[in-house]
Write an enzyme that holds these catalytic residues in place. Structure first.
Site, PDB file in Angstrom:
ATOM      1  N   ASP A  73      -1.640 -57.975  47.826  1.00 29.39           N
ATOM      2  CA  ASP A  73      -0.454 -58.829  47.675  1.00 29.39           C
ATOM      3  C   ASP A  73       0.770 -58.222  48.364  1.00 29.39           C
ATOM      4  OD1 ASP A  73      -0.036 -56.664  45.965  1.00 29.39           O
ATOM      5  OD2 ASP A  73      -0.131 -57.847  44.135  1.00 29.39           O
ATOM      6  N   ASN A 142       2.927 -57.940  31.755  1.00 35.20           N
ATOM      7  CA  ASN A 142       2.738 -59.311  31.255  1.00 35.20           C
ATOM      8  C   ASN A 142       1.295 -59.788  31.438  1.00 35.20           C
ATOM      9  OD1 ASN A 142       2.604 -59.711  34.014  1.00 35.20           O
ATOM     10  ND2 ASN A 142       4.020 -61.438  34.056  1.00 35.20           N
ATOM     11  N   HIS A 144      -0.435 -59.676  34.257  1.00 33.14           N
ATOM     12  CA  HIS A 144      -0.800 -60.148  35.605  1.00 33.14           C
ATOM     13  C   HIS A 144      -1.753 -59.158  36.272  1.00 33.14           C
ATOM     14  CE1 HIS A 144       2.912 -58.166  37.819  1.00 33.14           C
ATOM     15  NE2 HIS A 144       1.926 -57.320  37.701  1.00 33.14           N
ATOM     16  N   GLU A 149       0.085 -64.460  38.093  1.00 32.93           N
ATOM     17  CA  GLU A 149       0.945 -64.438  36.919  1.00 32.93           C
ATOM     18  C   GLU A 149       0.390 -65.361  35.836  1.00 32.93           C
ATOM     19  OE1 GLU A 149       3.190 -62.179  36.824  1.00 32.93           O
ATOM     20  OE2 GLU A 149       4.887 -62.546  38.153  1.00 32.93           O
TER      21      GLU A 149
HETATM   22  P1  PGA Z   1       2.346 -50.418  38.058  1.00 31.71           P
HETATM   23  O1  PGA Z   1       2.140 -51.944  38.456  1.00 31.71           O
HETATM   24  O2  PGA Z   1       1.097 -49.702  38.423  1.00 31.71           O
HETATM   25  O3  PGA Z   1       3.513 -49.968  38.876  1.00 31.71           O
HETATM   26  O4  PGA Z   1       2.592 -50.391  36.595  1.00 31.71           O
HETATM   27  C1  PGA Z   1       0.981 -52.604  38.035  1.00 31.71           C
HETATM   28  C2  PGA Z   1       1.169 -54.098  38.167  1.00 31.71           C
HETATM   29  O5  PGA Z   1       2.220 -54.635  37.817  1.00 31.71           O
HETATM   30  O6  PGA Z   1       0.214 -54.754  38.590  1.00 31.71           O
END
Ligand code: PGA
Length: 254
Positions: A73, A142, A144, A149
């Site tokens: 992404d 959250n 995701h 999302e």
């Molecule tokens: P993070 O992000 O490893 O920085 O916690 C993970 C995500 O939001 O997919």
């Protein structure tokens, strides 16, 4: 967990141990298929994993020259040259540290002039390679996974999405605050992940405990997108450190 669910979870004492297991899975995949199609996540979670992979490469334990890499992404409108793009971050944290061949590195085309068409073309390219052999993904606070999302669909494919305010807030912690924080992104879909021959979901830290508990022990559904990964059954392995796993029922922990 319901007995018909055959995914597995390994809980490690800390993020380093979790990352060692993830690195072993990456190496095993590449040894089994030197031209494997893989993805690795961005964010803070995989940083130890990248360090281990870079070290194993420097030690001559793994050769990435045949590996096909597709990123998950990026923020819409950003090319990989912009410092706040996930692509620039991924290059610095991982891609530039191993011997991936430039022609084998496919980056989410979030900066394309027509990102909707570019997303579809990216999806077709990934499918033409047979999809992922290994998809290592993270989980957001959250729930995701990549930028899928809440409210996304299990059959979603690579596409342009709107980000939730929670994700934008999480991103802003990493973001140079002189620039506007994008509220849209281009992401590989849930279906692309579910088609992977092997999926590894990484979760590290207490900030992920609620999301991980809901993803693994709540209903499978769009409220917590990572829960959809359970549909991959035995092709899903969850690697969590003790903090991320701290809210799981005892019975689930192997
Ligand atoms: P993070 O992000 O490893 O920085 O916690 C993970 C995500 O939001 O997919």
């Amino acid at each position: 967990m319901p007995h018909h669910e055959s995914w597995r979870i390994t809980v490690t004492p800390d993020a380093e141990a979790m990352s060692e297991l993830a690195a072993d899975a990456v190496l095993e995949t590449i040894r089994g298929r030197p031209d494997a199609v893989i993805t690795l996540p961005t964010g803070a979670t995989p940083l130890h994993l990248f360090d281990i992979l870079a070290r194993r490469y420097a030690d001559g334990d793994v050769d990435f020259s045949g590996v096909r890499f597709f990123s998950l992404d990026d923020y819409l409108g950003l090319t990989g040259d912009e410092p706040n793009s996930l692509t620039a971050w991924l290059r610095k944290a991982f891609l530039d540290r191993v011997n991936l061949a430039p022609e084998n590195v496919h980056l989410a085309p979030a900066g394309a002039e027509d990102p909707v068409e570019a997303a579809a073309a990216y999806d077709r390219a990934l499918s033409a390679y047979g999809g992922f052999d290994l998809a290592v993904v993270g989980i957001g606070g959250n729930g995701h996974v990549a930028f899928n999302e809440p409210d996304c669909a299990a059959d979603s494919r690579t596409r342009v999405v709107d980000l939730t305010s929670e994700t934008v807030a999480q991103a802003s912690a990493y973001w140079n605050d002189t620039l506007p924080i994008p509220t849209r992104a281009l992401t590989v879909g849930i279906a692309n992940m579910l088609e992977s021959k092997r999926i590894i979901l990484l979760a590290s830290g207490r900030a992920k405990a609620v999301a991980l508990q809901r993803a693994l022990e709540g209903p499978v559904g769009s409220e917590i997108p990572a829960s959809f990964l359970r549909l991959a059954a035995s092709r899903l392995e969850v690697l969590a450190d003790a903090d991320a796993a701290s809210l799981l029922q005892k019975g689930i922990v192997s």
